[in-house]
Design an enzyme around this catalytic site. Structure first.
Site, mmCIF file in Angstrom:
data_model
loop_
_atom_site.group_PDB
_atom_site.id
_atom_site.type_symbol
_atom_site.label_atom_id
_atom_site.label_comp_id
_atom_site.label_asym_id
_atom_site.label_seq_id
_atom_site.Cartn_x
_atom_site.Cartn_y
_atom_site.Cartn_z
ATOM 1 N N GLY A 1 0.858 -1.014 0.084
ATOM 2 C CA GLY A 1 0.057 -0.143 -0.006
ATOM 3 C C GLY A 1 0.836 1.176 0.041
ATOM 4 C CB CYS A 2 0.274 4.705 -0.740
ATOM 5 S SG CYS A 2 -1.317 4.758 -0.174
ATOM 6 C CE1 TYR A 3 -1.236 8.005 4.573
ATOM 7 C CE2 TYR A 3 -2.936 6.599 4.312
ATOM 8 C CZ TYR A 3 -2.555 7.825 4.464
ATOM 9 O OH TYR A 3 -3.206 8.940 4.511
#
Lengths: 342, 342, 342, 342
Positions: free
Chosen positions: A148-150
């Site tokens: 994921g991005c985070y």
């Protein structure tokens, strides 16, 4: 020429895959699917692609997708897991940008995503696609679960410290902020310009779905169960994730050196000189994570700053990076675009 | 390999030249100058270039610049005209992004720019660098004057109609709007985020310096003196110019066809299908002008919409396009980047 | 104390009515309706009202609404016309912020709004609520149709010239731009921050619903059928409308004086000194229209600039202004808030 | 009627004082100074004030200022300390919005502000103007030092926990973010729209001037020396501060109740219901601090979120609140404006 397919091409990670792959000389996209937009030209939906993309959206059909060398899933969670097993069986390689194969523990996955996993037996086989950690496993994988991005921003910022064993692993804090493209291209009042611009706020404070994914990765790095307080915020802008990470240390630690050495051979992680702070605009549109570390007042808390473009190093760029590794291509192919500044 | 120099590399057109030329396989930058920043690494000022540019700013020295095959001036007006004659004498080719050589009439230039022109004898020799109009002259030019950003958007939107002779040339209106990067990278209160964001206004209503340049180009196209009301506005965003152009017609005119035919072979002008309107985001970072035309209620006013990125097709991209033409390269070299959307 | 009701309180004009009326000493809101949010506290939906508003949304019921002295309709078009007749019969006064009663011609209304008008007999009775034009009729009205946001900005900018009879009434151009709050608080992909910010474009070029309303008002002012080319644009910001108006003149005209005299006694129209241009931020949150006029190069086209906050002078503020006139209150009551700058 | 003066009226806190005091029925501004703009009408610089302010800027003269009942300093630091002693001697009361009198320790002040304090003897006399902490002392003060913007947001968010003695005082973290108006109305490249918008970053990580001020206040509340890691960030918007605060606890703590009880009688602190998160837009233009508290996963870290408008509760609004207290007025006079949303 590698033949690629994209499932779910109407979202932001889909159009970003198209933008980046248009400049990749060894990949051609043969199919891009969308139930809602089947029959429509892709560049009618995304006019930035006019002149660069001649495709139309088609219905997602396993038969057609399985003729591809690789299929990217740019879908919301719970979609990929229903099709991936068939593609795997057909020998197609899969790069899943969604959350379906990121957690190794099916029960944990069910807890956070609210339903049974459709193919828990594949979770062990899936490789978590963070090249800076799993490059070798990615090379041999048939199924890669893109971070994921985070989780990308947070893990790249904390793993060097955890590997070095210099921080308290029970009191980690990740204060992160994301542009609204992270919420996807879906009609929601909360994400209207009139609602989300000119404002800032925390959200999902009591539990964001990226938390277990981050804790899994950080615990691997620490070789022990870490504990993280993770608070995401919504930024009034389109692209960009910035994570400000806090870790407690005792005694002298040359954090700058730890980071520089850890990432010295990485093409897509940039450790800034001491005293600098990464700006999200310095990575806008580029497949790079820029990091900086400081120890304010020489006290006992390290501060790490980590910036990525959530749609590139946080999604589609990292997916292509994984694909490059999977197919033995130059890892940087198609990923040399420079951030747009100003 | 073409050896290029950039004078005035600390502004936005300078960094944009660097971003675009980094992807150009037949050009290498050998010198980039800045009096204020001489000695400083370029990527220290522009962190998006970290990993892509190893240059340092140097003092501007004619001797060194004249060893280049081509020199770009990315300077404020009145700078280039003092150095260009020496470079010309040395046989170096020049692409000037400033306003110094755009007007053929030295007196008109003095009227709008407030001082004497330093080398009026070169004005006749300079070629106005709008490839869609002057491609052949650019190929043979030693000195190219790149069009301004507003003039590019307005001329590309009106020239087809003027050439076709279908509109009243005395009542043209250009209502244009620009992102603030058009004002350059200079410390001015008016351009602070706290002043210019979350607002919109017209400016320079009584006379903007781009007016004579536009009228010169449109009069050439009409083969007669046209008259234009030009009102620029300031947009609360960084990049992008949008011009909404109004021209009066009488009788039936197939404006859509006029535009499609006029630009059918142009690589960097995109005529949208009828009924569409160009968004500035669809050209963000890309060397393209997207156009649309409408005739509301079938009355007697045509509306043309024209969108460019002021720093690319409105400046640095167009400069590279001219350079490609001057050196017999593929006109599209280095200019295939796709707009960043979202 | 005037007892007021608001129908449709969950949109932006609804919350703006609440914000402004909270500071109005002679009005109290007794009911605010919303089918979707009935039972929910208003300040739960709009946290800026915490501490200032103790109401809950209720189902819209004519019986209860008819106990009010005045009812504001802050609804999408085609809602008010189904309830207004009953309220009128009950003697309640109505201020409709929607489009239902703005056009006098029911067939024209049907053409633009796509259905039959539910009470065409009331169209003649409704007073168009532009105080600068219809102050006396508003005072005696039972039903006031508040002007649209674009129509307010455009009419206030052109009426003085039309009344003075100094411009060509067949070639008027209104180039207007609006913040996205004008599109309402509805979930649409096009209005997401990730879509609408950092971009600019025209829309509805071939015909916007505000066109017939504007032409009706301008034709009244000119006492003859005028013809207007009206092109709206979408600004990447929340609030504010800016109209740039073009009108052809012949011979000498002291436009500055025409405007200053026309509006000399108006509390909510501000004519700027010659040479200035209104910024939308100078009216953000305030019930004022700021105007400027110029005649570039002393040629034959006048340029008028008109700025309002679309939610205040373009909607809720103007509605309160009309209500003040209807009830014989000080026209400025509750409307003295100063624009938020910066 | 209280006669007020403003020194340094050309900055953002100056114009905000004017906006708020225009609605204050018991204060009239008799003088507003600016060396640079002396002689210019205030509403020429700040057009939002047209129709609301008839003043001109004048040279700062002690004689004239000392005829005021109260003088606000809306100046950069190191200005007020050179004039305040004379005003004090003349019996004028002073509300200083700058940093000159916020620290009790002159040596600490010199360390952070880089020069000798001009009147260290007044530091003990100055009252720190946070009404929620020092209401009684403010009432009797002749000199009030208004808290900084970050210090207001951080202290209001942590003091209840420190007073309750439930958190570890050596490992506090304040991750804060501010709109760019916090940097003032000064021409700096870094604060241009083209630089600061569409981006996010930390700054002053190794030490921000607000750190000692915050630590002084928090240590007072804890009655012991606390230690805080404070990292400010720059938000791509104009107004608003958001602080996300992390504090370690052990054992059960009803943090929601601690906050609700602590602030139950405070007119300008709003504790949100559990599960909510404050948005900066919900305080835009309003003199209020909205707070929320959470304990994610019931682990041992409390998260407090605190949102203010940096120019209102973080500066000019709080200054007026202090003035109201000093002069025995209703503490809420002139401060009832509702936040502008959307």
């Amino acid at each position: 020429m590698i033949k690629a397919g994209i499932v779910g091409g109407t979202g932001y990670t889909g159009v970003e895959l198209l933008r980046l792959l248009a400049g990749h000389t060894e990949v051609s996209i043969s199919v891009i699917t969308s139930r809602a937009e089947a029959g429509r030209r892709v560049d009618d939906l995304f006019p930035n692609l006019r002149g660069h993309c001649d495709l139309q959206f088609t219905e997602p059909e396993v038969e057609r997708l399985s003729t591809c060398d690789v299929v990217f899933f740019a879908t919301p969670h719970t979609v990929a897991m229903h099709t991936v097993p068939q593609l795997m069986a057909a020998g197609t390689r899969v790069v899943d940008l969604s959350a379906d194969f990121r957690l190794r523990d099916a029960r944990l996955w069910s807890h956070w995503y609210g339903e049974q996993h459709a193919c828990p037996e594949l979770l062990a086989e899936a490789v978590y696609g963070l090249p800076e950690v799993n490059r070798e496993q990615i090379a041999g994988a048939q199924l890669v679960a893109c971070p994921g991005c985070y989780p990308t921003a947070v893990q790249l910022g904390l793993i060097p410290l955890l590997r070095a064993g210099v921080v308290d692993i029970r009191s980690l804090v990740a204060n992160a902020a994301s542009g609204v493209s992270g919420a996807g291209r879906q009609a929601k009042v909360d994400n209207l310009l009139a609602e989300a611009s000119d404002s800032f706020q925390a959200y999902a404070v009591n539990g964001h779905r990226h938390l277990p994914e981050i804790e899994q990765g950080l615990s691997d790095a620490a070789d022990s169960n870490i504990q993280l307080t993770f608070v995401p915020h919504l930024l009034p802008m389109i692209r960009g994730i910035h994570a400000t990470l806090y870790a407690r240390v005792s005694g002298p630690v040359d954090a700058q050196q730890i980071f520089e050495e850890f990432y010295q051979d990485e093409p897509f992680v940039d450790v800034l000189p001491a005293g600098h702070a990464p700006q999200t605009r310095s990575v806008r549109g580029a497949n790079v994570c820029r990091l900086a570390v400081a120890r304010p007042q020489q006290r006992d808390t390290l501060v790490v700053m980590s910036a990525i473009d959530n749609l590139v190093k946080g999604a589609s760029g990292q997916a292509i990076q994984a694909m490059n590794i999977m197919f033995g291509l130059d890892e940087c192919s198609g990923l040399q675009t420079i951030a747009l500044l100003p």
